[in-house]
Design a protein around this motif. Sequence first.
Motif, PDB file in Angstrom:
ATOM      1  N   LYS A 152      -3.942  18.032  -1.788  1.00 42.72           N
ATOM      2  CA  LYS A 152      -5.393  18.196  -1.902  1.00 42.72           C
ATOM      3  C   LYS A 152      -6.146  16.924  -1.518  1.00 42.72           C
ATOM      4  CE  LYS A 152      -4.994  21.710  -5.520  1.00 42.72           C
ATOM      5  NZ  LYS A 152      -5.398  22.115  -6.894  1.00 42.72           N
ATOM      6  N   GLY A 153      -5.458  15.992  -0.933  1.00 46.80           N
ATOM      7  CA  GLY A 153      -6.097  14.740  -0.560  1.00 46.80           C
ATOM      8  C   GLY A 153      -6.737  14.809   0.821  1.00 46.80           C
ATOM      9  N   PRO A 154      -7.185  13.672   1.342  1.00 45.43           N
ATOM     10  CA  PRO A 154      -7.834  13.646   2.664  1.00 45.43           C
ATOM     11  C   PRO A 154      -6.850  13.996   3.770  1.00 45.43           C
ATOM     12  CG  PRO A 154      -7.458  11.414   1.855  1.00 45.43           C
ATOM     13  CD  PRO A 154      -7.143  12.334   0.726  1.00 45.43           C
ATOM     14  N   ARG A 155      -7.349  14.682   4.784  1.00 43.90           N
ATOM     15  CA  ARG A 155      -6.512  15.038   5.923  1.00 43.90           C
ATOM     16  C   ARG A 155      -6.134  13.813   6.733  1.00 43.90           C
ATOM     17  NH1 ARG A 155      -6.925  19.945   8.325  1.00 43.90           N
ATOM     18  NH2 ARG A 155      -5.409  19.059   9.777  1.00 43.90           N
ATOM     19  N   GLU A 156      -6.968  12.799   6.741  1.00 40.14           N
ATOM     20  CA  GLU A 156      -6.737  11.620   7.575  1.00 40.14           C
ATOM     21  C   GLU A 156      -6.971  10.348   6.763  1.00 40.14           C
ATOM     22  OE1 GLU A 156      -9.301  10.043  11.164  1.00 40.14           O
ATOM     23  OE2 GLU A 156      -7.975  11.658  11.865  1.00 40.14           O
ATOM     24  N   PHE A 211       0.832  -1.189   0.000  1.00 38.45           N
ATOM     25  CA  PHE A 211       0.000   0.000   0.000  1.00 38.45           C
ATOM     26  C   PHE A 211       0.873   1.247   0.000  1.00 38.45           C
ATOM     27  CE2 PHE A 211      -2.590   3.249   2.187  1.00 38.45           C
ATOM     28  CZ  PHE A 211      -3.717   3.225   1.387  1.00 38.45           C
ATOM     29  N   LYS A 212       0.427   2.273  -0.751  1.00 38.75           N
ATOM     30  CA  LYS A 212       1.101   3.570  -0.774  1.00 38.75           C
ATOM     31  C   LYS A 212       0.102   4.658  -0.421  1.00 38.75           C
ATOM     32  CE  LYS A 212       4.783   2.788  -4.165  1.00 38.75           C
ATOM     33  NZ  LYS A 212       5.468   3.362  -5.363  1.00 38.75           N
ATOM     34  N   THR A 213       0.588   5.702   0.252  1.00 42.48           N
ATOM     35  CA  THR A 213      -0.246   6.864   0.531  1.00 42.48           C
ATOM     36  C   THR A 213       0.641   8.094   0.629  1.00 42.48           C
ATOM     37  OG1 THR A 213      -2.048   7.706   1.933  1.00 42.48           O
ATOM     38  CG2 THR A 213      -0.162   6.710   3.054  1.00 42.48           C
ATOM     39  N   ALA A 214       0.012   9.255   0.557  1.00 40.78           N
ATOM     40  CA  ALA A 214       0.774  10.507   0.599  1.00 40.78           C
ATOM     41  C   ALA A 214       1.358  10.727   1.990  1.00 40.78           C
ATOM     42  CB  ALA A 214      -0.136  11.678   0.230  1.00 40.78           C
ATOM     43  N   ASN A 250      -2.370  14.236   7.773  1.00 39.78           N
ATOM     44  CA  ASN A 250      -1.567  15.148   6.963  1.00 39.78           C
ATOM     45  C   ASN A 250      -1.892  16.606   7.287  1.00 39.78           C
ATOM     46  OD1 ASN A 250      -0.069  13.264   5.359  1.00 39.78           O
ATOM     47  ND2 ASN A 250      -1.967  12.788   4.277  1.00 39.78           N
ATOM     48  N   PRO A 251      -0.889  17.493   7.240  1.00 42.28           N
ATOM     49  CA  PRO A 251      -1.124  18.909   7.557  1.00 42.28           C
ATOM     50  C   PRO A 251      -1.972  19.588   6.501  1.00 42.28           C
ATOM     51  CG  PRO A 251       1.111  18.578   6.744  1.00 42.28           C
ATOM     52  CD  PRO A 251       0.522  17.209   6.919  1.00 42.28           C
ATOM     53  N   SER A 252      -2.762  20.567   6.907  1.00 40.00           N
ATOM     54  CA  SER A 252      -3.657  21.264   5.975  1.00 40.00           C
ATOM     55  C   SER A 252      -2.885  22.071   4.934  1.00 40.00           C
ATOM     56  CB  SER A 252      -4.604  22.183   6.748  1.00 40.00           C
ATOM     57  OG  SER A 252      -3.863  23.113   7.539  1.00 40.00           O
ATOM     58  N   ASP A 253      -1.680  22.508   5.278  1.00 40.97           N
ATOM     59  CA  ASP A 253      -0.870  23.302   4.352  1.00 40.97           C
ATOM     60  C   ASP A 253       0.289  22.491   3.786  1.00 40.97           C
ATOM     61  OD1 ASP A 253       0.470  23.024   6.723  1.00 40.97           O
ATOM     62  OD2 ASP A 253       1.176  25.103   6.823  1.00 40.97           O
ATOM     63  N   GLY A 254       0.137  21.162   3.763  1.00 46.40           N
ATOM     64  CA  GLY A 254       1.232  20.289   3.343  1.00 46.40           C
ATOM     65  C   GLY A 254       1.557  20.398   1.863  1.00 46.40           C
ATOM     66  N   GLN A 255       2.818  20.137   1.544  1.00 42.15           N
ATOM     67  CA  GLN A 255       3.301  20.099   0.169  1.00 42.15           C
ATOM     68  C   GLN A 255       3.700  18.662  -0.157  1.00 42.15           C
ATOM     69  OE1 GLN A 255       3.847  22.902  -2.155  1.00 42.15           O
ATOM     70  NE2 GLN A 255       2.390  23.848  -0.727  1.00 42.15           N
TER      71      GLN A 255
END
Length: 264
Positions: free
Chosen positions: A189-193, A144-147, A169-174
């Motif tokens: 732009k993906g899900p926060r959690e 499995f892979k995720t951001a 993931n942080p709301s302002d993440g790059q």
Amino acid sequence: MTSYCRRRSWLTRLFIEDCGVGFSSFKWASSSPAPAGVPPQYKFMPPSAPGSYLNIKLEGMGPKLLVSDLSTADQPVLRWRLVVRGNTAVEFGVVPLSMVDDDKSLHKCHQEEKKFERLLGPLLDAERPTGFCSSITVGSMLPFKTAIMKGSVVELLARRGRLEILVQNPSDGQELYWHNTRTVPKPYKGPREVRFEQDFSPHHDVKLALTSWAHGAFDVLHPAPGTRLLGQDLQRAWDRPAEAWLESRSSGASSSDEDGVGWG
């Protein structure tokens, strides 16, 4: 309290909070850089100020495996909660005890030649690491892979046969993407959690594990017994003293089994 505990009783929540474990190969970082030719190794930096955290940094190129000090043979549930601070090419998961000395065991998801005993003819199972990797990690054989980006919080909760994973993931993440041979940052732009579970063979014990490469760095958020992990001099770095942790484990372990800690 994290999202793991939303639908669990207060006793289970306390049990989970007290399941934090330390790290193997514990070595303090020095102010001088590592000499050339020295194999990569993880170094630990103590909290520098009130409110700061223990920091882990990889010295060298990698890949380098870091595993927990305890296994499911020592403690029924294992927990890490880490913040990614450096290179976002990372992997997280669990590794069987027979593979903890192989730096590529999680990365390549090695399968041991040693098999479980045959019952009624066919082999039942084989020891195999499992987990996930970040989207930019190259060559990983994990399922499995995720951001993952700088500032992502990764929490692992493992027992025999089950791994639970939470990524915040942080709301302002790059998020980094590969463009030709370079990584390019773009607003995430993906899900926060992201939460998921992985089942594996319940017939062998495991340790929590991560793999990182050059400039890998993490902050440690989970409380753990300070006398075992850091030594008496840094007991203040953790949320509770080791004595209280040991008392809560000895007094509450039997009750937690009746309160759904098996998570079946």
